[in-house]
Write an enzyme that holds these catalytic residues in place. Structure first.
Site, PDB file in Angstrom:
ATOM      1  N   CYS A   1     -28.001 -53.859  17.514  1.00  0.00           N
ATOM      2  CA  CYS A   1     -28.685 -53.916  18.810  1.00  0.00           C
ATOM      3  C   CYS A   1     -29.591 -55.149  18.877  1.00  0.00           C
ATOM      4  O   CYS A   1     -29.081 -56.250  19.012  1.00  0.00           O
ATOM      5  CB  CYS A   1     -29.426 -52.598  19.066  1.00  0.00           C
ATOM      6  SG  CYS A   1     -29.533 -52.248  20.825  1.00  0.00           S
TER       7      CYS A   1
ATOM      8  N   HIS B   1     -25.457 -48.676  18.389  1.00  0.00           N
ATOM      9  CA  HIS B   1     -26.104 -48.135  17.174  1.00  0.00           C
ATOM     10  C   HIS B   1     -25.099 -47.311  16.374  1.00  0.00           C
ATOM     11  O   HIS B   1     -25.028 -46.090  16.541  1.00  0.00           O
ATOM     12  CB  HIS B   1     -27.284 -47.243  17.565  1.00  0.00           C
ATOM     13  CG  HIS B   1     -28.456 -47.991  18.089  1.00  0.00           C
ATOM     14  ND1 HIS B   1     -29.440 -48.501  17.262  1.00  0.00           N
ATOM     15  CD2 HIS B   1     -28.802 -48.342  19.346  1.00  0.00           C
ATOM     16  CE1 HIS B   1     -30.347 -49.130  17.993  1.00  0.00           C
ATOM     17  NE2 HIS B   1     -29.984 -49.047  19.259  1.00  0.00           N
TER      18      HIS B   1
ATOM     19  N   GLU C   1     -25.235 -46.326  13.448  1.00  0.00           N
ATOM     20  CA  GLU C   1     -25.871 -45.397  12.489  1.00  0.00           C
ATOM     21  C   GLU C   1     -25.883 -43.956  12.988  1.00  0.00           C
ATOM     22  O   GLU C   1     -25.929 -43.023  12.196  1.00  0.00           O
ATOM     23  CB  GLU C   1     -27.292 -45.850  12.137  1.00  0.00           C
ATOM     24  CG  GLU C   1     -28.335 -45.783  13.252  1.00  0.00           C
ATOM     25  CD  GLU C   1     -28.427 -47.054  14.085  1.00  0.00           C
ATOM     26  OE1 GLU C   1     -27.410 -47.771  14.213  1.00  0.00           O
ATOM     27  OE2 GLU C   1     -29.510 -47.319  14.640  1.00  0.00           O
TER      28      GLU C   1
HETATM   29  N1  GLN Z   1     -34.903 -54.609  23.069  1.00  0.00           N
HETATM   30  C1  GLN Z   1     -33.495 -54.778  23.174  1.00  0.00           C
HETATM   31  C2  GLN Z   1     -32.961 -54.266  24.502  1.00  0.00           C
HETATM   32  O1  GLN Z   1     -33.614 -53.476  25.154  1.00  0.00           O
HETATM   33  C3  GLN Z   1     -32.777 -54.108  22.027  1.00  0.00           C
HETATM   34  C4  GLN Z   1     -32.914 -52.621  22.034  1.00  0.00           C
HETATM   35  C5  GLN Z   1     -32.509 -51.990  20.730  1.00  0.00           C
HETATM   36  O2  GLN Z   1     -32.418 -52.664  19.718  1.00  0.00           O
HETATM   37  N2  GLN Z   1     -32.314 -50.692  20.721  1.00  0.00           N
HETATM   38  O3  GLN Z   1     -31.915 -54.631  24.921  1.00  0.00           O
END
Ligand code: GLN
Length: 552
Positions: A387, A524, A526
């Site tokens: 992310c 994600h 995970e």
């Molecule tokens: N801050 C980034 C976004 O909102 C990444 C978010 C995250 O890593 N969950 O796109």
């Protein structure tokens, strides 16, 4: 209104906690789920959290730990992660309720006039709403396990306790049981274990009308027979209803130790369920594998919340699973992103065989994370960006390879002339099958892309090798996206887009060709890793790290 009067199809297990928090109620619920599944039963699990936030989405990870995301896009308590890792139950919005969500619903009904002018009260209106939330699980599985957050004695958990007291009264002991997780501390100076805190906690429960059926006693040492007898006498449970929940080295041992203590037999006996013998061999094999790894690997995690490991719960577990899949023990070094702004990466990351930048929000430590990515890219150390870790890999590459000096995410520099990560104004949402429209002013929580989305994989890439599938689904939780305007220039410089939405609009995975393993994903992964089924990306990342270490 009382919907629990008729006998439910599902049997219910309520889990409460006493004495203090962090006794592992969530793990206990998950482990009980695993044991029941090992006997061929289907299960589901729900967490009821007494705090006022409608969901943990807006909570600081320092306060609450990780926000776990489900397929249907619910932002939930991290215990739901344990539930999914230990069992086959699929978590969704209805598996996590907070007081805030319950009150929100009752107050909305009141505003719509649904209470027909009546006075709206905690009992029966709030408690009925809680009972309905629990009853939503009726018919979903043979057994539903309901974990009540907080500790007995807290003011805020009282409506939940009152609701489960009524629930049991409505459906009877054969259909609903109470398990209380409590602490039996070892007092060093006295050289003995003490049962008084447990006695008090059970007394408190009984004062509100709940007599526990089974006590799960967290303890450092095994509970001797005379101690169980003492607890039995004071707490009004039989000796075989007093279960030792001794500390274990590895969390995946918990189902096995509960089974040794006869917990699953006892539960089934009280609930009057007949099943065959449990098949716990897979858990035995798993624990054996975890305890006897042939290799060792060190992974550096660059984070903002390094002091609080709870904020990276699923990530930590997924890395462990990646290790299990490679016969390796994974050691983790949490490195503060801000330290990487002052000190050299080679100093802080020395000896690491893989570098991982996890998800995150906000500007603090961003440059430190970028420094770590430069280091991983140049030194050809396996890199996994999740992310924010993917977004920053794109920023780093744009600046240092593609020559776009001020490249940035608009999260950190709204004025940048090279917004490689930006807010996509309009896109087709495959989860809800609707076109999404948003701008800078859209409200904070509402604009996140949340939940499970399809991703089409490009052939002959790291992603392709890992997944071995043309299309996959992964869970998202972010606001910003890869800006398609920069796709061409970044590709020309050697960044490969290896996963996109089916309409080829959203970039979901990027990687570098000329590198042993460098991959960033917008989702994600995970959240979907399991101890017995390690996630393919974590598997391959650990494999690459092992190779880099020269041990395997
Ligand atoms: N801050 C980034 C976004 O909102 C990444 C978010 C995250 O890593 N969950 O796109």
């Amino acid at each position: 209104m009382n919907q629990t009067n008729q006998k439910p199809k599902t049997k219910f297990i309520f889990i409460t906690g006493g004495v203090l928090s962090s006794l592992g109620k969530g793990l206990a619920a998950a482990a009980i789920g695993a044991l029941l599944e090992s006997r061929g039963l289907t299960i589901t699990i729900q967490k009821l959290d007494p705090y006022i936030n409608v969901d943990p989405g807006t909570m600081n990870p320092f306060q609450h730990g990780e926000v776990y995301v489900t397929d249907d896009g619910a932002e939930t308590d991290l215990d739901l992660g344990h539930y999914e890792r230990y069992t086959n139950a699929v978590m969704a919005q209805k598996n996590n309720y907070t007081s805030g969500r319950i009150y929100h619903s009752v107050i909305s009904k009141e505003r719509r006039g649904e209470y027909l002018g009546g006075t709206v009260q905690v009992i029966p209106h709030i408690t009925d709403e809680i009972k309905n939330a629990i009853m939503q699980l009726n018919g979903d599985a043979d057994v539903a396990i309901i974990e009540i957050g907080g500790t007995i004695g807290d003011i805020e958990s009282l409506p939940f306790l009152e609701a489960i007291r009524q629930f049991r009264f409505d459906v009877g002991r054969q259909n609903a049981i109470f398990i209380h997780v409590t602490l039996v501390p070892f007092i060093k100076t006295a050289g003995e274990v003490k049962t008084k805190p447990t006695q008090h906690s059970v007394k408190e429960l009984r004062a509100i009308g709940i007599q526990p059926d089974i006590l799960l006693c967290r303890t450092e040492k095994p509970l001797a027979k005379d101690l169980k007898a003492k607890i039995s006498l004071f707490c009004n449970v039989t000796e075989d209803e007093v279960i030792t929940a001794q500390d274990v080295k590895n969390i995946y041992e918990v189902p096995l130790r509960f089974h040794d203590e006869g917990l699953d037999d006892k539960i089934l006996e009280i609930l009057n369920i007949w099943t065959g013998a449990p098949r716990i061999e897979p858990w035995e094999e798993l624990v054996h594998k975890i305890k006897n790894p042939s290799y060792k690997v060190l992974i550096g995690i660059i984070g903002k919340y390094v002091e609080l490991k709870e904020s990276y719960k699923s990530l930590h577990e997924a890395l462990v699973h990646g290790g299990i899949g490679n016969d390796a023990k994974v050691e983790l070094r949490y490195v503060s992103a801000e330290d990487l702004e002052r000190k050299k990466p080679e100093e802080l990351l020395e000896g690491c065989h893989g570098i991982l930048v996890p998800g995150g929000f906000g500007k603090r430590g961003v440059q430190g994370k970028i420094n770590a990515i430069t280091y991983a890219r140049e030194e050809k150390i396996p890199y996994f960006g999740i992310c924010l870790g993917m977004q920053l890999a794109v920023v780093e590459f744009s600046r240092n390879v593609a020559g776009l000096k001020d490249a940035n995410s608009i999260e950190f520099d709204p004025q940048t002339s090279n917004p490689v990560i930006y807010l996509m104004k309009e896109w087709f949402d495959y989860r809800t099958n609707q076109v999404q429209v948003r701008d800078e002013l859209s409200d904070m929580g509402g604009t996140l892309r949340l939940g499970s989305y399809p991703c089409v994989i490009t052939q002959a890439t790291f992603a392709d090798k890992a997944y071995g599938a043309k299309e996959i689904r992964e869970r998202h939780r972010h606001r910003y996206e890869f800006n398609p305007e920069f796709r061409e220039v970044l590709s020309q410089n050697g960044m490969v887009v290896s996963g996109t939405s089916p309409d080829n609009n959203l970039v979901e995975i990027v990687e570098l060709e000329d590198h042993p393993w460098f991959l960033g994903c917008q989702f994600h992964p995970e959240f979907k890793s399991r101890p017995m089924k390690p996630h393919p990306l974590f598997h391959d990342f650990i494999q690459a790290a092992l190779k880099y270490s020269g041990n395997k």
